[in-house]
Design a protein around this motif. Sequence first.
Motif, PDB file in Angstrom:
ATOM      1  N   ARG A   1      88.627 -37.699  48.604  1.00 15.07           N
ATOM      2  CA  ARG A   1      88.733 -36.369  49.130  1.00 15.07           C
ATOM      3  C   ARG A   1      88.765 -35.376  47.997  1.00 15.07           C
ATOM      4  NH1 ARG A   1      92.255 -32.680  50.228  1.00 15.07           N
ATOM      5  NH2 ARG A   1      94.058 -34.059  49.494  1.00 15.07           N
ATOM      6  N   VAL A   2      89.996 -35.711  47.218  1.00 13.37           N
ATOM      7  CA  VAL A   2      90.175 -34.879  46.066  1.00 13.37           C
ATOM      8  C   VAL A   2      88.952 -34.593  45.327  1.00 13.37           C
ATOM      9  CG1 VAL A   2      91.369 -34.429  44.043  1.00 13.37           C
ATOM     10  CG2 VAL A   2      92.735 -35.364  45.976  1.00 13.37           C
TER      11      VAL A   2
ATOM     12  N   ILE B   1      87.694 -30.800  45.103  1.00 10.05           N
ATOM     13  CA  ILE B   1      88.480 -30.327  43.784  1.00 10.05           C
ATOM     14  C   ILE B   1      88.371 -29.004  43.614  1.00 10.05           C
ATOM     15  CG2 ILE B   1      86.731 -30.930  42.035  1.00 10.05           C
ATOM     16  CD1 ILE B   1      90.366 -31.157  41.606  1.00 10.05           C
TER      17      ILE B   1
ATOM     18  N   GLU C   1      91.908 -40.810  49.840  1.00 13.10           N
ATOM     19  CA  GLU C   1      92.491 -39.524  49.008  1.00 13.10           C
ATOM     20  C   GLU C   1      91.849 -39.202  47.846  1.00 13.10           C
ATOM     21  OE1 GLU C   1      95.440 -36.933  49.978  1.00 13.10           O
ATOM     22  OE2 GLU C   1      93.690 -37.382  51.464  1.00 13.10           O
ATOM     23  N   ARG C   2      91.779 -40.206  47.022  1.00 11.56           N
ATOM     24  CA  ARG C   2      90.867 -40.090  45.723  1.00 11.56           C
ATOM     25  C   ARG C   2      89.459 -39.374  45.956  1.00 11.56           C
ATOM     26  NH1 ARG C   2      92.446 -42.187  41.008  1.00 11.56           N
ATOM     27  NH2 ARG C   2      90.149 -42.671  40.439  1.00 11.56           N
TER      28      ARG C   2
ATOM     29  N   ILE D   1      93.762 -38.775  38.584  1.00  8.31           N
ATOM     30  CA  ILE D   1      94.580 -38.918  39.742  1.00  8.31           C
ATOM     31  C   ILE D   1      95.366 -40.159  39.709  1.00  8.31           C
ATOM     32  CG2 ILE D   1      94.781 -38.940  42.254  1.00  8.31           C
ATOM     33  CD1 ILE D   1      91.544 -37.484  42.094  1.00  8.31           C
TER      34      ILE D   1
ATOM     35  N   TYR E   1      91.115 -26.362  44.651  1.00 10.76           N
ATOM     36  CA  TYR E   1      92.655 -26.371  44.170  1.00 10.76           C
ATOM     37  C   TYR E   1      92.741 -25.485  43.086  1.00 10.76           C
ATOM     38  CZ  TYR E   1      93.754 -30.991  46.609  1.00 10.76           C
ATOM     39  OH  TYR E   1      94.095 -31.619  47.904  1.00 10.76           O
TER      40      TYR E   1
ATOM     41  N   LEU F   1     100.150 -35.775  45.906  1.00  7.89           N
ATOM     42  CA  LEU F   1      99.441 -36.392  47.127  1.00  7.89           C
ATOM     43  C   LEU F   1     100.800 -37.295  47.499  1.00  7.89           C
ATOM     44  CD1 LEU F   1      96.137 -37.451  45.839  1.00  7.89           C
ATOM     45  CD2 LEU F   1      96.869 -35.275  46.700  1.00  7.89           C
TER      46      LEU F   1
END
Length: 562
Positions: free
Chosen positions: A250-251, A255, A247-248, A217, A258, A264
């Motif tokens: 959360r992703v 994951i 955000e990192r 990311i 997605y 983002l």
Amino acid sequence: MAQKRAFNEGKRHFKKSKKQKTAESDGSNEQVLLTDVRRLLAEVKIEEGEEKKLPEQWTEVELDISELSSTGDGLAQKDGQVYVVPFAAPGDTVKAKVVRHDSEHSYTLTGFLSVTTRSQHRTETPRCPYFTQCSGCQFQHLPYAYQLAHKRGIVEKAYRNFSNLPGTAVPDVGETIGSPLHYHYRTKLTPHFDAPPGARRDKRNGLKVKWDEVPPIGFMKKGTRKTMDIEECPIGTEAVQVGMRSERKRVKAEIDKYQRGATLLLRESTERIKKDEADSETQDKQDGVVVEDRGDHFHRKVCITDSKATSTEYVDDFRFDNPAGAFFQNNNSILPLVTQYIRDNILAPQTNPSSNNTASPTSKIKNMIDAYSGSGFFTVTLSPIFHQSLGIDISEQSIASATQNARLNHLPENSTRFLAADANHLFSAIDATKFPPAETAVVIDPPRKGCDKNFIRQLLAYGPERVCYVSCNVHTQARDVGWLVRGLEPEAEVEGEGMLEGMYEIESLRGFDFFPQTSHVEGVAILRRKKRAGVEEEGKVVDEGVDGKAADQGQTVVGDAA
């Protein structure tokens, strides 16, 4: 001999196309780099019968860096070839990896490996652990004063190479105005991640995309199309950094939700609170909240990740609300310097306004038209020095935001207005009786590609007294300013179209460093109209224009909108 033929063909190509490329600059990095390469090649002497021996792809070469190009890359000459080396400094001796030879243009792209001998200019320790890998910054190894001086040179070269104007028509470029913040200045970042291998095939077959691991990311790795994993970016503001970490996480946790890669959004938003109205919680640090003491106010800053949410920015005492995903300048710290500079220069020099934003009563410039107005940044911040201001943009959403921003800043609706119009027909929407060209200044802030010829023709036909051209690409700005100064020849395919004479002089040129540690420089050009052909009639100037006709003839008025 094949290499020598390719080299000579490259030189002939440069000679043949130089005039055309200068006149029709697209301002791309490739074209700007080629201009610098072309000049260096002119200094290279190849003896008759001598054959260039180019190193094999991916091999290592040692190079002496002679200068920085306008793209931010180091340039070196060796055996009649120009080598382009990222992350270098003039005076460096570096080791680089050969990536690709461009035999037509006699230059070689390389990848930076290491420094053998350090330049005297290489004095800074990069703050980013990804420097020389990430494609974002070029200059973290260079002192800030050197960066500013280099960017002044970028503006000078842009006008020398792309304006098609004689040197006498271009004034000395002022020193670059630096950013108050050299790091932690970006209020917006957009890291991204890519879909896993085979994702397209799985989707095509109706299968759910499988993530074997969390993907990198971050941002593009220099010289590749690969995304590298970046945990922090030191040019982002503190609030944006907080958002990036969040955000990192959360992703990584989500994951599997997605089905493709994603970009983002990290956008800073500010709440301003007067100190005498602040409670104890205002000053407390909370999760995801950054508190800054701004004298009479506290600024509580958070990071917004929803593109449809509203973000708030303050520039001096002006407030701007916009959709978080919409365009707004990304370095808040330099914006007050830009707006004050324009206030001090957009009116005639002898009638510069004072810093209290009031126009000199002797100024004949009473009106402003803000072309490409977006969400109203220049219209709103400059309107206090004009009797009436009109912002124009093609986007209905931008016009809605601009109108709201004018209300937020308590600007009177009868003197500050906005209009949705296509740039190709922009000036036909202006009532010249309400905005007489002799009393009007036009602000231009177009996209990187600059203005097209049709827009320039309209501007020349309208003929405002002064033009302030703000640009994120000084190369296309130089091209456009060249047209305004020297004029435009008729298009071959347009029957009956005549030559439009240039009617402007460049009063001043200056760069602003919106993005420290990068090669980017923003340009501000102030143009004044040459003395008008007209007569005094009861104290009123009758403008005969460039063809002897009244300037307002042929104008189409759209109701009372303008």
